[in-house]
Structure formats: C-alpha cells, structure tokens
Design a protein around this motif. Structure first.
Motif, short mmCIF file in Angstrom:
data_model
loop_
_atom_site.label_atom_id
_atom_site.label_comp_id
_atom_site.label_asym_id
_atom_site.label_seq_id
_atom_site.Cartn_x
_atom_site.Cartn_y
_atom_site.Cartn_z
N HIS A 173 40.75 -1.84 55.93
CA HIS A 173 39.96 -0.64 55.67
C HIS A 173 40.51 0.45 56.58
O HIS A 173 41.38 0.19 57.41
CB HIS A 173 38.48 -0.86 55.97
CG HIS A 173 37.89 -2.06 55.29
ND1 HIS A 173 37.24 -1.99 54.08
CD2 HIS A 173 37.86 -3.36 55.64
CE1 HIS A 173 36.84 -3.19 53.72
NE2 HIS A 173 37.20 -4.05 54.65
N CYS A 208 35.63 5.35 54.31
CA CYS A 208 36.71 4.38 54.32
C CYS A 208 37.85 5.00 53.55
O CYS A 208 37.70 5.41 52.41
CB CYS A 208 36.28 3.07 53.67
SG CYS A 208 37.64 1.89 53.56
N GLU A 210 40.86 3.63 52.85
CA GLU A 210 41.86 2.68 52.35
C GLU A 210 41.19 1.93 51.20
O GLU A 210 40.12 1.36 51.39
CB GLU A 210 42.21 1.70 53.48
CG GLU A 210 43.29 0.72 53.15
CD GLU A 210 44.67 1.35 53.31
OE1 GLU A 210 44.94 1.95 54.36
OE2 GLU A 210 45.46 1.23 52.36
N PHE A 211 41.83 1.95 50.04
CA PHE A 211 41.21 1.29 48.90
C PHE A 211 41.07 -0.20 49.18
O PHE A 211 42.06 -0.89 49.40
CB PHE A 211 42.05 1.52 47.64
CG PHE A 211 41.45 0.88 46.43
CD1 PHE A 211 40.18 1.26 46.00
CD2 PHE A 211 42.11 -0.11 45.74
CE1 PHE A 211 39.60 0.66 44.89
CE2 PHE A 211 41.54 -0.72 44.63
CZ PHE A 211 40.29 -0.34 44.21
N CYS A 212 39.82 -0.68 49.22
CA CYS A 212 39.58 -2.03 49.73
C CYS A 212 38.82 -2.92 48.77
O CYS A 212 38.39 -4.00 49.13
CB CYS A 212 38.83 -1.93 51.06
SG CYS A 212 37.31 -0.98 50.95
N HIS A 216 34.73 0.21 47.30
CA HIS A 216 35.37 1.08 48.29
C HIS A 216 34.67 2.44 48.40
O HIS A 216 34.46 2.96 49.50
CB HIS A 216 36.84 1.25 47.91
CG HIS A 216 37.52 2.45 48.47
ND1 HIS A 216 37.82 2.57 49.81
CD2 HIS A 216 37.95 3.59 47.88
CE1 HIS A 216 38.41 3.75 50.00
NE2 HIS A 216 38.50 4.38 48.86
N MET A 219 31.65 2.81 50.67
CA MET A 219 31.83 2.41 52.07
C MET A 219 31.81 3.67 52.94
O MET A 219 32.81 4.09 53.48
CB MET A 219 33.13 1.64 52.22
CG MET A 219 33.12 0.80 53.47
SD MET A 219 34.41 -0.41 53.46
CE MET A 219 34.54 -0.66 55.22
#
Ligand code: CUA
Length: 319
Positions: A173, A208, A210-212, A216, A219
């Motif tokens: 992340h 967040c 960062e594609f998680c 996502h 987040m």
C-alpha cells in the motif's frame, strides 16, 4: 491568410483552456496547502520544476509555431526545396549548453531540498513521537508507543515531530497525506520511515496511493492534529481493549466490504449472521481469512479482536 487566422484562433483557445485550468485553485494541478516543513519543500520543488519546464515549453513550442508560420511554403511550387542551411557552431553550442545548465540546476535544487524532505529532523527523544503505520487490505492500523491503537485515523499533537514507521501486512500500500509530506509505500517485510510536523490543528485526508485490491478506493483515513491534552485523552480512550478501538475496527475493517449498514456489499451481510454469535469461529475467520476475505486481524492483539467481536455483537448480533 485564412489558415493563419485559424491557427491563431486555435492557439488562443488552447491558451484560454490552460489559463482556466491553471487558475482553478487546487484543481488537482497544484499541491494542496502544505502544513508541514517537508510538505513545504515538496511544494517548492514542484513550483521550481513547473516554472522551468513551463518556460522551456513556451520557448520551444513558440519557436516551433513561429517557424511553421514564418517559413511556410506559401506560393513556392511544391517541388522546389527551400534554402538549405548547414552548421552554426554558436547556435549548436547554445542549444546544448542551455539544456545542460537547466537540468543541472534542477538536479542541484532537488538534491538541496531532498534531505529536508526525507530525513526526520533531529529532536530530543521526548519531543519525537514514533507511530507504527500498518497498511492492510483495506485499512490503516496505527499503533502508538504504549500500544494504543486506532484504525483509519492517526491522532497526533500539534507541533510535534511525528516519525512514522510504515510496513505492509499483506500487499503493498502507499501512505499519502498530501498536506503533511510525501508518499511512502508500506511493504510487507520491510520498515519504511517518513515524518511530519504539523503546523496547526486540523484534519488532513490520508489516501492509499497504491492499487491494492478491490477496495483500494475506500482505503482512506485522516490525520487529526490536536492539542496535547486532547491527544492524552485520545490515548486514554484507545487502549487495545477499549470500546473505541472495537468501533473503529468494525467501521474501518469489517463494514468496508460488508456494507455500511452491515447489509453486504462485497462480503455477505453481517446483520443476523450466525457467525457473529460464534466468537471462536468469528475469530478464526478474522485471523485467517476465508475465501476472498483477507486475514484482516492476523496480527491484532487479543484485546483488539475481543473488543471488535463485542462491538459486532452489540451492533449486528440481533435480528
Ligand atoms: Cu491500500 Cu490501495
């Protein structure tokens, strides 16, 4: 003549479009109002880069347009070549040296600013607060020096140097509070560090970056900068087994997938779910995950698991 006019008109329109975008405050193009010394330095860097690049862009594109118009074919026959020019030492030196100097200048300015962005300022141990930040699918878990916990909200006293130790618990992340300094990845098995020192009280959004995974986009969280006394009160209310931790865990962890009212969105509905009355089974699911559900509570202390289950039962245990 008509072509000149339409070319000029398109230029004018383009200029208008860029002008409105540029003047729209924080339309996503300019950094948000910085509230920490490292965020100030990032903003300085941004404007230096935009300034120099903008200058070069206007210069090069302006020259291009000017040459296109000035040296167009006009009434010369199609098969006739224009005059050919070979070599111009002065020009060639100039267009080599100027970009080199510009790039070297930008690099020097960046390296001059970098330590003030990255390095945690020297502070006496008592003046520095270290908070552990864990990126999970799909929430942030914050752990304070004496083990206090919060979910999706980092609460800190105003003016204090806050050092963050970031790690990922499942996938990568990226912790980002645009107004309080740069982005930092949370990576499983690795501890990254960043810091900020909030200038004034307020609430600042965390995202967040960062594609998680599937959730996502939810987040998100906040950094709440408060007075010292409010911070002390916050800590008192956020010991691992406290009700506030149970509530934040349910809202920040369970409900993102199981629906804001427990009605089920990505995960099955919580309302009236049999598992809620089975603390042992529920804990196993929370700690180990099941099917598509991540092991959200894998590393939680028992106190946090217990208070979360208790809060779930209170809120969704009935019919
Ligand atoms: Cu976590 Cu995107």
């Amino acid at each position: 003549m008509r072509r000149t006019r339409s070319a000029l008109l398109s230029l004018l329109l383009a200029a208008l479009v860029f002008a409105t975008t540029a003047s729209a405050q924080n339309g996503g193009l300019t950094p948000p109002d910085a509230q920490s010394p490292n965020a100030d330095r990032i903003t300085d860097l941004y404007w230096a880069l935009v300034g120099v690049c903008g200058f070069v862009f206007v210069l090069v594109e302006g020259a291009l347009v000017w040459f296109v118009l000035r040296y167009r074919r006009s009434r010369r026959a199609r098969h006739l070549e224009g005059p050919q020019v070979y070599g111009s030492t002065r020009l060639e030196l100039l267009w080599t040296a100027v970009p080199v100097l510009l790039l070297a200048g930008l690099a020097a300015f960046t390296f001059y600013k970098l330590p003030g962005i990255k390095d945690v300022p020297e502070a006496r141990a008592g003046d520095r607060l270290t908070v552990h930040v864990e990126g999970h699918q799909f929430y942030w878990r914050l752990v304070y020096p004496d083990g206090e916990i919060s979910v999706d909200r980092l609460v800190v006293p105003v003016g204090q140097v806050v050092e963050l130790e970031l790690t990922g618990e499942d996938v990568i992340h990226s912790w980002w509070v645009p107004q309080l300094g740069g982005k930092m990845d949370t990576i499983p098995g690795k501890v990254n560090r960043t810091w900020f020192q909030a200038k004034r009280e307020g609430t600042y959004p965390v995202i967040c970056a960062e594609f998680c995974g599937i959730q996502h986009t939810v987040m998100r969280g906040t950094v709440e900068v408060v007075s010292q006394s409010e911070y002390t009160r916050f800590l008192d209310q956020h010991r691992p087994g406290s009700q506030a931790v149970g509530r934040e865990s349910v809202e920040g962890v369970c409900l993102k997938c199981h629906g804001l009212k427990g009605e089920g969105d990505i995960g099955p509905p919580l309302q009236g779910n049999g598992l809620i009355q089975d603390p042992v089974g529920l804990e196993a699911v929370m700690r180990n995950g099941v099917g598509r559900m991540p092991a959200v509570a894998a590393n939680w202390p028992d106190d946090q698991v217990e208070t979360t289950i208790k809060y779930l039962q209170e809120r969704f245990g009935g019919g």
